[in-house]
Each structure stands twice: as structure tokens, then as C-alpha cells.
Design a protein around this motif. Sequence first.
Motif, PDB file in Angstrom:
ATOM      1  N   PHE A   1       3.564   3.770   8.162  1.00 33.74           N
ATOM      2  CA  PHE A   1       2.896   4.297   6.963  1.00 33.74           C
ATOM      3  C   PHE A   1       2.362   5.692   7.265  1.00 33.74           C
ATOM      4  N   ALA A   2       1.666   5.824   8.392  1.00 29.49           N
ATOM      5  CA  ALA A   2       1.052   7.116   8.740  1.00 29.49           C
ATOM      6  C   ALA A   2       2.113   8.195   8.928  1.00 29.49           C
ATOM      7  N   GLU A   3       3.243   7.830   9.567  1.00 33.33           N
ATOM      8  CA  GLU A   3       4.308   8.819   9.772  1.00 33.33           C
ATOM      9  C   GLU A   3       4.848   9.335   8.449  1.00 33.33           C
ATOM     10  N   ARG A   4       4.983   8.427   7.485  1.00 35.35           N
ATOM     11  CA  ARG A   4       5.623   8.811   6.222  1.00 35.35           C
ATOM     12  C   ARG A   4       4.646   9.304   5.169  1.00 35.35           C
ATOM     13  N   PHE A   5       3.351   9.150   5.426  1.00 32.82           N
ATOM     14  CA  PHE A   5       2.338   9.499   4.431  1.00 32.82           C
ATOM     15  C   PHE A   5       2.275  11.014   4.207  1.00 32.82           C
ATOM     16  N   ASP A   6       2.144  11.396   2.937  1.00 34.65           N
ATOM     17  CA  ASP A   6       2.025  12.820   2.592  1.00 34.65           C
ATOM     18  C   ASP A   6       0.970  12.926   1.488  1.00 34.65           C
ATOM     19  N   VAL A   7      -0.136  13.600   1.809  1.00 34.67           N
ATOM     20  CA  VAL A   7      -1.258  13.618   0.861  1.00 34.67           C
ATOM     21  C   VAL A   7      -0.850  14.261  -0.474  1.00 34.67           C
TER      22      VAL A   7
ATOM     23  N   MET B   1       0.832  -1.211   0.000  1.00 34.74           N
ATOM     24  CA  MET B   1       0.000   0.000   0.000  1.00 34.74           C
ATOM     25  C   MET B   1       0.868   1.263   0.000  1.00 34.74           C
ATOM     26  N   ALA B   2       2.050   1.181   0.645  1.00 31.93           N
ATOM     27  CA  ALA B   2       2.960   2.338   0.669  1.00 31.93           C
ATOM     28  C   ALA B   2       3.371   2.693  -0.759  1.00 31.93           C
ATOM     29  N   SER B   3       3.616   1.661  -1.567  1.00 31.37           N
ATOM     30  CA  SER B   3       4.023   1.935  -2.960  1.00 31.37           C
ATOM     31  C   SER B   3       2.820   2.400  -3.790  1.00 31.37           C
ATOM     32  N   TRP B   4       1.625   2.124  -3.313  1.00 32.99           N
ATOM     33  CA  TRP B   4       0.409   2.561  -4.022  1.00 32.99           C
ATOM     34  C   TRP B   4      -0.044   3.950  -3.564  1.00 32.99           C
ATOM     35  N   SER B   5       0.613   4.487  -2.560  1.00 34.27           N
ATOM     36  CA  SER B   5       0.098   5.719  -1.937  1.00 34.27           C
ATOM     37  C   SER B   5       1.140   6.824  -1.914  1.00 34.27           C
ATOM     38  N   GLY B   6       2.182   6.678  -2.725  1.00 35.06           N
ATOM     39  CA  GLY B   6       3.194   7.729  -2.809  1.00 35.06           C
ATOM     40  C   GLY B   6       4.115   7.794  -1.605  1.00 35.06           C
ATOM     41  N   VAL B   7       4.099   6.756  -0.753  1.00 37.61           N
ATOM     42  CA  VAL B   7       4.955   6.761   0.438  1.00 37.61           C
ATOM     43  C   VAL B   7       6.358   6.264   0.082  1.00 37.61           C
ATOM     44  N   THR B   8       6.428   5.210  -0.726  1.00 32.43           N
ATOM     45  CA  THR B   8       7.717   4.673  -1.184  1.00 32.43           C
ATOM     46  C   THR B   8       7.609   4.391  -2.683  1.00 32.43           C
ATOM     47  N   PRO B   9       8.742   4.450  -3.407  1.00 35.29           N
ATOM     48  CA  PRO B   9       8.669   4.142  -4.843  1.00 35.29           C
ATOM     49  C   PRO B   9       8.353   2.665  -5.091  1.00 35.29           C
TER      50      PRO B   9
END
Length: 312
Positions: free
Chosen positions: A285-291, A267-275
Amino acid sequence: MTRLAPSPTGALHLGNVRTFLVNWALARKLDWRVLLRIEDLDTPRVKPGAIEDTIDTLAWLGLDWDVGPEIQSDDLSPYRDAMETLATKKLIFPCELSRTEIEQAASAPHRPEGSETRESVYPASLRPAERPADFDRVDVNWRFAAREGAVAFDDRVRGAQSIDVAADVGDFVVWTKRGQPSYQLAVIVDDAHSGVDRVVRGDDLIASTGRQLMLYRALGLEPEPMYWHLPLAVGPDGRRLAKRHGDTRVSSYRASGVGAERIIGLMASWSGVTPDPEPMTAEQFAERFDVTTLPASDIVFKEVDDAWLHSG
Ligand code: GLU
């Protein structure tokens, strides 16, 4: 406050998880409270144990909530009260026509472009001359007399929206003959009663937002929520992730030994968190998430993603 609002109709799949996780991470980032609401009305039959399974799966993934779980079917009185109010305002009417009868009577039957909804357009010409002032029958469908003209709102992901409910679906169902509110009515009554003012969900529901805002306004409910409609996860054929793309249920991955951190990592790779996918917890995930880095287009679930999940 925001809400996670799963329908316990089938086990959660990767597409649902993506939406819930982004919703939850936004809440953690922006200090919103989270309500868990189980939407077990106006759905196919809910199998025994499905509600517990849904709650267990969310918790296993590492999501939590401040309020709930609230279960819609526990108390139908708020929906009946809303129906009473709409009846007093003469905005609803009982309708015993079948879908085929409606389609035959409508001069230009059509479905909204790209819509997966099965609701036919109900034209104003089919409205009864008189609308009752009481909600006096629970065993028939009731429709809301849709106002003409656009319903406008500003979506935080998709920008300015304008939805013509009367042209798209016409007079839509607010109560079903099964003796329950329709999804459109239930969702706004619950959001308003619980103080939900932040709605994050898949963009397959964007057309519904026009109907929901119309009901908010008709019932005089406030505040209207702010909306984030997220792009969906799709299969390689571009269609919304579903059974046809194989078994992407979280419960199946879990049963075959895939850990929650792998699922969140995809999900991180699907949400712009990691490439690329990278195992992590929901907290990480929440810490690194950026809308602002959330992908603007649909996410394609590929075989390599499935292989990566199983490779841990
Ligand atoms: N219960 C709906 C679903 O699972 C979500 C409804 C909503 O977010 O308004 O698709």
C-alpha cells in the motif's frame, strides 16, 4: 515526525484504519518518523486490555512505528506544567458552571454547524472578572480565555482555513474536573514535547485545530505542525462510520477469518491506490500510495465492501 494517536475507547474500525494507514504511508513515502501515542485521557473509561488490543491490531495490519508506544496517562506532569504557564499568563480560569447553566446564560447558544462536539459555546461575558495566576485546583474544569478573531492555517488537504474559536466554542475547556487535561491541551503538549510537526487525522478534527493552534501560540510552542485533514469514511447515510452502520471493527473481521491483506486491500480502493479492492500488504500500500490521487470527498462504506472483505 508524525504520530498515530489512537484513543483506546473501542476497537479500531475501518474508518480509523483508513486514516492510520494513509498517515503511515505518507510517513514512509516522505521519510517522517512515526510515534505511536495512546490517547487514554479525556475519554470514556478505558477498558482493561483495550490499549494492548489497539497496539496489537495496528501491528497485525502491518503498521510499525519508530517511537513509543507512549501512554498519556503515564505522566500528567507535562500537562500540569502547561497549565501553570497558562495560569501565570492569566489565560485560564476555573469554571464550575454546568453545561445547562452555560447554555441558559449564553445569549445565543448554538453549536458550530455540522459539529458533532457536545461542547456548548462559552461566551466571554461569563468569564470571571479576575483570573488566578496559579493553577491551584485540579478538581474543577478550567477554561482557556479564547482570543477573538480568526486563527488561520494552511491545511495540506483542505487548503487555507480560518477558524473563529471565540464564535464557534468560546472559552474552551483545557482541564477537566476528573483531574486530567482535556483532549485539546493534551494533544498539543504531547505533539510539542515529542517534536511532532506533521499531523494527519480525520477532518472531523479540523475545528479543533483552531483551538490547538491558539494554545500553541499562547504557550509559545514551536514549530506549529503542518496539518493534513483527511476526508472520513461514512456509512450509506452520509454519517461518520460508527456502530449504527454495523460492526466494522477490525477485531471482528479478524476473528471471523478476514485477513489483514483484505482490509488493506479495501483501504487501497478508498485511498486512490487501486480503482477496486485488491488484497495487498501495508508495505505494498505504502509503495503504491500517492497523496495526489487521494479522494477529496468522503468515502462511503457499502454492503458490497463488507461482502468483499468476507469473500477471501
Ligand atoms: N485520539 C484521537 C482519535 O482517536 C486523535 C486525535 C488527533 O489526531 O489529534 O480520534
